[in-house]
Design an enzyme around this catalytic site. Structure first.
Site, PDB file in Angstrom:
ATOM      1  N   LYS A  18       0.853  -1.199   0.000  1.00  0.00           N
ATOM      2  CA  LYS A  18       0.000   0.000   0.000  1.00  0.00           C
ATOM      3  C   LYS A  18       0.881   1.240   0.000  1.00  0.00           C
ATOM      4  O   LYS A  18       1.830   1.344   0.775  1.00  0.00           O
ATOM      5  CB  LYS A  18      -0.912   0.012   1.228  1.00  0.00           C
ATOM      6  CG  LYS A  18      -1.756   1.283   1.328  1.00  0.00           C
ATOM      7  CD  LYS A  18      -2.781   1.215   2.439  1.00  0.00           C
ATOM      8  CE  LYS A  18      -2.177   1.510   3.767  1.00  0.00           C
ATOM      9  NZ  LYS A  18      -3.184   1.855   4.801  1.00  0.00           N
ATOM     10  N   SER A  34      -1.528   3.691 -17.513  1.00  0.00           N
ATOM     11  CA  SER A  34      -2.577   4.139 -16.613  1.00  0.00           C
ATOM     12  C   SER A  34      -2.131   4.904 -15.388  1.00  0.00           C
ATOM     13  O   SER A  34      -2.737   5.875 -15.019  1.00  0.00           O
ATOM     14  CB  SER A  34      -3.431   2.952 -16.198  1.00  0.00           C
ATOM     15  OG  SER A  34      -4.271   2.598 -17.270  1.00  0.00           O
ATOM     16  N   TYR A  67      -2.921  -0.254 -13.904  1.00  0.00           N
ATOM     17  CA  TYR A  67      -1.608  -0.870 -13.758  1.00  0.00           C
ATOM     18  C   TYR A  67      -0.565   0.236 -13.671  1.00  0.00           C
ATOM     19  O   TYR A  67      -0.822   1.384 -14.022  1.00  0.00           O
ATOM     20  CB  TYR A  67      -1.306  -1.839 -14.910  1.00  0.00           C
ATOM     21  CG  TYR A  67      -1.273  -1.179 -16.264  1.00  0.00           C
ATOM     22  CD1 TYR A  67      -0.075  -0.706 -16.803  1.00  0.00           C
ATOM     23  CD2 TYR A  67      -2.431  -1.012 -17.009  1.00  0.00           C
ATOM     24  CE1 TYR A  67      -0.040  -0.083 -18.042  1.00  0.00           C
ATOM     25  CE2 TYR A  67      -2.405  -0.399 -18.256  1.00  0.00           C
ATOM     26  CZ  TYR A  67      -1.210   0.065 -18.765  1.00  0.00           C
ATOM     27  OH  TYR A  67      -1.180   0.684 -19.986  1.00  0.00           O
ATOM     28  N   GLY A  82      -4.709   8.140 -19.217  1.00  0.00           N
ATOM     29  CA  GLY A  82      -5.728   7.471 -20.023  1.00  0.00           C
ATOM     30  C   GLY A  82      -7.118   7.684 -19.454  1.00  0.00           C
ATOM     31  O   GLY A  82      -7.422   8.724 -18.867  1.00  0.00           O
ATOM     32  N   ALA A  83      -7.981   6.685 -19.612  1.00  0.00           N
ATOM     33  CA  ALA A  83      -9.367   6.793 -19.130  1.00  0.00           C
ATOM     34  C   ALA A  83      -9.427   7.069 -17.633  1.00  0.00           C
ATOM     35  O   ALA A  83     -10.318   7.775 -17.152  1.00  0.00           O
ATOM     36  CB  ALA A  83     -10.132   5.518 -19.464  1.00  0.00           C
ATOM     37  N   ALA A  84      -8.464   6.537 -16.883  1.00  0.00           N
ATOM     38  CA  ALA A  84      -8.444   6.752 -15.430  1.00  0.00           C
ATOM     39  C   ALA A  84      -8.267   8.226 -15.068  1.00  0.00           C
ATOM     40  O   ALA A  84      -8.625   8.640 -13.963  1.00  0.00           O
ATOM     41  CB  ALA A  84      -7.343   5.914 -14.800  1.00  0.00           C
TER      42      ALA A  84
END
Length: 138
Positions: A18, A34, A67, A82-84
């Site tokens: 984490k 990403s 990722y 990207g989309a994130a």
């Protein structure tokens, strides 16, 4: 009726690593990949480039899978791409987690790698356990 019998032990999915309370430094909608992270952060958490991670946005409540890709060591970069990139903004506070599957009999020996950050994306602490949460009195 047919039942498939397997000798495989039951697997559990546990927190493996984490990165706690990182601050997003940039978002790049048109960038391939990403989540770009300072490679020092990836190494500190014992994560790997291209590893699947879950990202929890503390600022806006978004949760998503992606990722990791490498960003320059020492840069303190946390780039959501990207989309994130639609799920975060610069300065958002995020938590990045990776998980591992393991047989039930290995759980007792498992200790996650937990890396904690300040508001400048500097590592301020590392641990291998999270304290038991205490119930707040009303």
């Amino acid at each position: 009726m047919f039942f498939l019998h397997t000798s495989q032990p039951m697997q559990r999915v546990l927190l493996n690593s984490k990165l706690h309370r990182l601050h997003v430094t940039q978002v790049e909608i048109d960038y391939e990949g990403s989540c770009a992270l300072d490679t020092d952060f990836i190494e500190a958490a014992k994560m790997a480039e291209y590893e699947k991670v879950e990202i929890y946005n503390v600022t806006n409540g978004e949760r998503f899978s992606t990722y990791l890709i490498a960003a320059e060591a020492g840069s303190k970069t946390v780039s959501i791409n990207g989309a994130a990139a639609h799920k975060a903004s610069p300065k958002d506070i995020i938590i990045i987690c990776s998980y591992a599957s393991m047989p039930k009999n290995q759980i007792i020996d498992h200790a996650p790698t937990l890396v904690y950050f300040n508001e400048l994306n500097e590592i301020v602490d590392t641990k291998s356990s999270i304290p038991t949460q205490r119930i707040r009195s009303l």
